[in-house]
Write an enzyme that holds these catalytic residues in place. Structure first.
Site, PDB file in Angstrom:
ATOM      1  N   VAL A   1       0.877  -1.208  -0.071  1.00 26.78           N
ATOM      2  CA  VAL A   1       0.227  -0.031  -0.008  1.00 26.78           C
ATOM      3  C   VAL A   1       0.840   1.193   0.121  1.00 26.78           C
ATOM      4  O   VAL A   1       0.428   2.355   0.005  1.00 26.78           O
ATOM      5  CB  VAL A   1      -1.095  -0.011   1.310  1.00 26.78           C
ATOM      6  CG1 VAL A   1      -2.054  -0.962   1.133  1.00 26.78           C
ATOM      7  CG2 VAL A   1      -0.129  -0.076   2.506  1.00 26.78           C
TER       8      VAL A   1
ATOM      9  N   LYS B   1       4.939  -2.391   8.103  1.00 28.03           N
ATOM     10  CA  LYS B   1       6.105  -1.820   7.433  1.00 28.03           C
ATOM     11  C   LYS B   1       7.218  -2.588   7.683  1.00 28.03           C
ATOM     12  O   LYS B   1       7.510  -2.915   8.958  1.00 28.03           O
ATOM     13  CB  LYS B   1       6.211  -0.370   8.035  1.00 28.03           C
ATOM     14  CG  LYS B   1       7.413   0.443   7.560  1.00 28.03           C
ATOM     15  CD  LYS B   1       7.585   1.607   8.377  1.00 28.03           C
ATOM     16  CE  LYS B   1       6.551   2.551   7.937  1.00 28.03           C
ATOM     17  NZ  LYS B   1       6.950   4.128   8.594  1.00 28.03           N
TER      18      LYS B   1
ATOM     19  N   ASP C   1       9.930  14.408   9.732  1.00 29.08           N
ATOM     20  CA  ASP C   1       9.457  14.336   8.173  1.00 29.08           C
ATOM     21  C   ASP C   1       8.060  14.615   8.286  1.00 29.08           C
ATOM     22  O   ASP C   1       7.241  13.676   7.734  1.00 29.08           O
ATOM     23  CB  ASP C   1      10.017  12.728   7.824  1.00 29.08           C
ATOM     24  CG  ASP C   1       9.704  12.572   6.468  1.00 29.08           C
ATOM     25  OD1 ASP C   1       9.972  13.678   5.811  1.00 29.08           O
ATOM     26  OD2 ASP C   1       9.705  11.471   6.012  1.00 29.08           O
TER      27      ASP C   1
END
EC number: 2.7.11.1
Length: 718
Positions: free
Chosen positions: A376, A398, A494
């Site tokens: 994804v 992840k 980030d």
């Protein structure tokens, strides 16, 4: 009187071999003088009286000065004798006969006869004769034939009264005859030299007076009669002694059994106490091991929540445990209804989830062998897969792209940070997996994709303004929680639209802590590896690698500009000089505020469907966040207050008026970007999307460098 004298003479002839001894020889029996009894011999004047008869009290015989005092028998501890009282001669202490035959000569007339007696071999000298002579002692009691019989049953008599004795009367003497010898002698008890625990103690003796008296036991038998009942009395005494011996043995056995049982009971109790203490120790050690993560100055949880903004969960740290995280005392669910994750095993001490550890086989099964159809998105250091747990809960998996030391540190950092942070606007970590070279993080799956997808996706409905405001406020609250309520503060490093996930209600959740770093001091942190995404980097971070919480503020200002304008941070399709959103928006924001015309900066796709006051508020907030000077930027708490309240926005300016803040020079910004690119040239994280879902890169480094060079040339010409 003559009859009494005759009895005394006869008595002296009978027992004189056993009682006469030298007073000075205390160590044992020596030569004894036996005085022959004559009718004219009188007892010494100082001799004490004889014991009374059973019926009447007797008096001592008349004294005479002609007879010398007899010697005292040996005694271990001779009692003190008054100097004025010479030893008596008639009633010496009992002296059992020697094992040797009777004396070799008998007294005749009044001439004394010396009879040698061998010294008894006793351990200590005693007042009484050796026990071996007791059975051979002739009975001094006269029988019908005036023949001495041996005493079969030695008896003990109670001590005589302490009152002085009076001489026996003629009536008593005539009616009863001579007094029995047993009444004149002290008790003769059998002596056992082998039993030191039962020493023989003499009763009151006429030889020593008051000084020789030893208290008699209350249990002493009464004086036996001279009749034939003596044997019966002796047998009864032996029976009582045997009974007492049996009772003593039984009592000793009972005491021994009681002592043994007591020792066994104490031993069992001691073992139980030791086992209990050991159990408590191991339980506490296991709890401490399972609930405490390794101490690290870089990964410590917040003590509590101090920002009074909507959407925060207020945690309170347990006292005395510096390592406990905010979740230790948090409610069972967070503000989104997600279950609170508990502590794990020692292998997952840095994780705080309900399902803390997953095996590689489990993850491979729920992703069908990590099939590409389950991908994804691609994060900062790996791919993101979607999977369904066995209970039907969707998760985002992840995978760590690199197994290098840097990648492992990032993995560990994200695990430790996310597992301790639980907030309504932050993505929750579900678990992790470490299997050989594979590293995985399992997040709660947020179903409604990312902000980047809804803003810049093709063929999608326009994101409404009200939802944009809600997303901005939610993301600001999550970021403020990281900055203000985690100690030390967490710098995301980030922040971008692709790292802001949306749920079904379009509530924002900040994700992807893979690039997060902790700043444990108030000073700035110099990073040796510059990481981030083009278009969101703060100028000081891009040029020098200096990292502060204001670097996140700058990146969040870029996200606000995306919400206002609908443009991408870097858009190569724009005319030259307008590809950077910050460079394009800054002069237009100042002009819109000064002129009151916001039409040029608002997303044209909204078609004026927005609240103008909210647009102005967001414009001012974004302008203050993207200031060049980091010190002039507001904190995230001020940003939350500006967006979520109707208060004055004066605290956003930090003393800087609109238009007075230093505006970016395009050439300077391009130079900073080139420096940033050289510093992170080998980083595979740059230019990639770190959220769950894919998005296009805003510009390749080649195109951006050539366009920047052309833009700098044209800018210098002007």
């Amino acid at each position: 009187m003559d009859k009494v004298q005759q009895q005394a003479d006869l008595f002296g002839k009978t027992i004189s071999p056993f009682v006469a001894s030298q007073p000075t020889n205390v160590g044992g029996f020596t030569d004894q003088k036996i005085i022959g009894g004559s009718e004219t011999t009188q007892p010494p004047a100082t001799s004490p009286p004889s014991p009374p008869s059973p019926d009447t009290q007797t008096s001592p015989p008349p004294a005479t000065a002609a007879q010398p005092p007899p010697n005292q028998p040996p005694n271990t501890t001779p009692p003190p004798t008054p100097p004025s009282s010479p030893p008596p001669s008639i009633t010496p202490p009992p002296s059992p006969p020697q094992p040797q035959p009777p004396p070799q000569s008998t007294p005749t007339g009044d001439s004394p006869v010396v009879i040698p007696f061998p010294k008894p071999q006793l351990p200590p000298p005693s007042l009484f004769p050796p026990p071996s002579l007791v059975n051979q002692l002739p009975d001094p009691r006269p029988n019908d034939n005036n023949i001495l019989e041996p005493i079969n049953n030695p008896i003990s008599l109670p001590s005589p009264p302490s009152t002085p004795f009076s001489p026996p009367s003629q009536e008593n003497s005539g009616s009863q005859g001579s007094p029995p010898l047993s009444s004149l002698l002290p008790p003769m008890l059998p002596l056992n030299p082998n039993s030191p625990g039962n020493p023989l103690q003499p009763l009151d003796s006429p030889l020593g007076g008051e000084s020789n008296r030893v208290p008699s036991s209350s249990s002493s038998p009464s004086p036996p009669s001279l009749s034939g009942s003596n044997n019966h009395s002796g047998g009864s005494n032996r029976h009582n002694a045997n009974s007492n011996g049996d009772g003593g043995t039984s009592q000793q056995s009972n005491e021994s059994n009681y002592t043994e049982k007591t020792v066994i009971g104490i031993g069992i109790a001691g073992v139980l106490v030791i086992l209990f203490i050991a159990g408590v120790f191991f339980v506490r050690r296991k709890q401490k091991k399972g609930s405490s993560s390794p101490r690290s100055n870089q990964y410590l949880p917040p003590a509590n929540v101090s920002v009074n903004t909507e959407g925060f969960i207020h945690y309170r740290q347990k006292p005395g445990n510096g390592n406990s995280s905010a979740q230790n005392s948090s409610p069972d669910t967070n503000s989104l209804g997600n279950p609170k994750h508990g502590r794990g095993t020692p292998d997952s001490a840095v994780i705080g989830t309900s399902k803390i550890h997953f095996t590689y086989e489990e993850l491979s099964q729920i992703t069908e062998g990590f099939c590409k159809s389950f991908v994804v998105g691609e994060g900062g250091f790996g791919c993101v897969y979607k999977g369904i747990l066995f209970e039907g809960k969707p998760v985002a998996i992840k995978q760590l792209k690199s197994v290098s030391a840097e990648g492992y540190r990032e993995f560990k950092a994200e695990v430790e940070i996310i597992s301790r942070v639980h907030h309504r606007h932050l993505v929750s970590l579900v678990g992790y997996c470490i299997s050989e070279q594979h590293r995985f993080l399992i997040y709660e799956f947020v179903p409604n994709n990312t902000l980047d997808y809804h803003l810049h996706g093709k063929n999608l409905p326009v994101l409404e303004w009200s939802r944009r405001v809600r997303i901005a406020i939610g993301a600001a609250k999550g970021l403020a929680y990281l900055h203000e309520d985690c100690h030390p503060k967490i710098i995301h490093r980030d922040i971008k639209s692709s790292n802001i996930l949306l749920d079904d209600e379009f509530e924002a959740q900040v994700a992807d802590f893979g690039l997060a770093r902790l700043n444990d001091t108030a000073q700035s942190h110099i990073s040796t590896r510059v990481m981030g995404t083009f278009g969101y980097l703060a100028p000081e971070y891009a040029s020098s690698g200096k990292l502060t919480d204001r670097s996140d503020v700058f990146s969040f200002g870029v996200v606000l500009l995306e919400l206002i304008t609908g443009r991408k941070p870097v858009d190569t399709s724009q005319p030259l000089g307008e590809e950077s959103l910050v460079e394009w928006a800054r002069p237009r924001l100042i002009e819109a505020i000064e002129k009151g015309d916001i039409s040029e900066v608002v997303d044209p796709r909204l078609e004026n469907d927005y609240v103008e006051s909210e647009v102005y508020k967001m414009i001012e907030t974004a302008a203050s966040c993207v200031r060049h000077s980091a010190l002039k930027r507001p904190r995230m708490v001020q940003v939350v207050r500006a967006l979520d309240t109707r208060d004055d926005l004066s605290d956003l300016t930090n003393g800087v008026k609109v238009g007075q803040s230093r505006v970016y020079d395009s050439g300077q910004y391009s130079n900073e970007i080139r420096i940033f690119r050289r510093a992170s040239e080998d980083s595979s994280d740059l230019g990639t999307n770190t959220g769950y879902y894919p998005s296009q890169d805003y510009a390749t480094s080649h195109e951006y460098e050539s366009e920047s060079r052309a833009f700098n040339t044209s800018h210098r010409n002007h």
